[in-house]
Design a protein around this motif. Structure first.
Motif, PDB file in Angstrom:
ATOM      1  N   GLN A  58       0.640   5.420   1.091  1.00 44.92           N
ATOM      2  CA  GLN A  58      -0.143   6.404   1.825  1.00 44.92           C
ATOM      3  C   GLN A  58       0.489   7.774   1.674  1.00 44.92           C
ATOM      4  OE1 GLN A  58      -0.270   5.921   6.108  1.00 44.92           O
ATOM      5  NE2 GLN A  58      -2.324   6.773   6.227  1.00 44.92           N
ATOM      6  N   TYR A 115       0.843  -1.186   0.000  1.00 43.31           N
ATOM      7  CA  TYR A 115       0.000   0.000   0.000  1.00 43.31           C
ATOM      8  C   TYR A 115       0.883   1.241   0.000  1.00 43.31           C
ATOM      9  CZ  TYR A 115      -3.982  -2.927   1.361  1.00 43.31           C
ATOM     10  OH  TYR A 115      -4.963  -3.878   1.390  1.00 43.31           O
ATOM     11  N   GLN A 137      -3.657  11.267   3.937  1.00 44.64           N
ATOM     12  CA  GLN A 137      -4.591  10.568   3.065  1.00 44.64           C
ATOM     13  C   GLN A 137      -4.678   9.101   3.463  1.00 44.64           C
ATOM     14  OE1 GLN A 137      -4.410  11.208  -1.158  1.00 44.64           O
ATOM     15  NE2 GLN A 137      -3.464  13.223  -0.923  1.00 44.64           N
ATOM     16  N   SER A 138      -5.585   8.419   2.816  1.00 44.94           N
ATOM     17  CA  SER A 138      -5.796   7.016   3.137  1.00 44.94           C
ATOM     18  C   SER A 138      -4.787   6.124   2.430  1.00 44.94           C
ATOM     19  CB  SER A 138      -7.218   6.627   2.761  1.00 44.94           C
ATOM     20  OG  SER A 138      -7.522   5.348   3.250  1.00 44.94           O
ATOM     21  N   LEU A 139      -4.910   4.836   2.679  1.00 44.36           N
ATOM     22  CA  LEU A 139      -4.021   3.879   2.044  1.00 44.36           C
ATOM     23  C   LEU A 139      -4.608   3.428   0.721  1.00 44.36           C
ATOM     24  CD1 LEU A 139      -3.750   3.451   5.299  1.00 44.36           C
ATOM     25  CD2 LEU A 139      -2.415   1.463   4.609  1.00 44.36           C
TER      26      LEU A 139
END
Lengths: 117, 117
Positions: free
Chosen positions: B38, B36, B42-44
């Motif tokens: 990030q 992932y 912010q989100s993953l």
């Protein structure tokens, strides 16, 4: 495809107060639901998960969440927060499909919980 | 203790160089690992699925020649950011399922923060 919306980007709260972090999801199929916590510059730690069964799920550190299928929500709650709960919280969903898609978590935008003394 | 470990935790490199990040499952075998990315605040976002013994599966929009993934063994996956540029600066997190079922919990590494100057 799934999507996750965390309705609050930041939630400030005083120590020992209750807190609710909201999460709504969208999916054309049944999903598994998760809440993760991320402390600064660290990876993610699982708080709790809903796979099936009882809609009220209890997790670590005193957190719980309730799955509401009709409202497509999975809100996270804690009756009394501590300073140490200050962190970013992510709601995530995963479709229970087979094959390589089983690991694909879709995350919400995250909610920063700040607990003030 | 941690069941998935990443190394390095922090890395600073010059533009144009390549950087390798390792992800290890510590006490279990993982035929699949997930990478992932990030961005700050912010989100993953899932980048790719690393598969032991076969090619990685990349998400739409992720450059496979830019982000090379090698699943060298049942406990090690590596992500190499080739010819890194400042826009590649980010927090990279890997995860692995402990059990090969869709209800298996995903364990996350501590993350690797890459800064490209």
């Amino acid at each position: 495809a799934q999507s996750v919306t965390q309705l609050d980007s930041q939630v400030p709260v005083f120590e020992e107060a209750p807190v609710e972090l909201r999460c709504n999801y969208s999916s054309s199929v049944s999903v598994y639901l998760f809440w993760y916590v991320q402390y600064p510059n660290q990876g993610l730690q699982l708080l709790l998960k809903y796979l099936s069964g009882s809609t009220l799920v209890k997790g670590i550190n005193g957190f719980e969440a309730e799955f509401n299928k009709s409202q497509t929500s999975f809100h996270l709650r804690k009756p009394s927060v501590h300073i140490s709960d200050t962190a970013e919280y992510f709601c995530a969903v995963r479709a229970p499909a087979g094959g390589t898609s089983y690991g694909k978590l879709t995350f919400g935008q995250g909610t920063i919980l700040t607990v003030h003394p | 203790g941690a069941v998935v470990s990443q190394h390095p935790s922090w890395v600073i490199c010059k533009s144009g160089t390549s950087v390798k990040i390792e992800c290890r499952s510590l006490d279990f075998q993982a035929t699949t690992m997930f990478w992932y990315r990030q961005f700050p605040k912010q989100s993953l976002m899932l980048m790719a699925t690393s598969n032991e013994g076969s090619k990685a599966t990349y998400e739409q929009g992720v450059e496979k020649d830019k982000f090379l993934i090698n699943h060298a063994s049942l406990t090690l996956s590596t992500l190499t950011v080739t010819s890194a540029h400042p826009e590649d600066s980010s927090f990279y997190i890997c995860s692995a399922p402990r059990t090969q079922t869709n209800t298996g919990e995903l364990f996350f590494g501590e993350g690797s923060r890459l800064t490209v100057l």
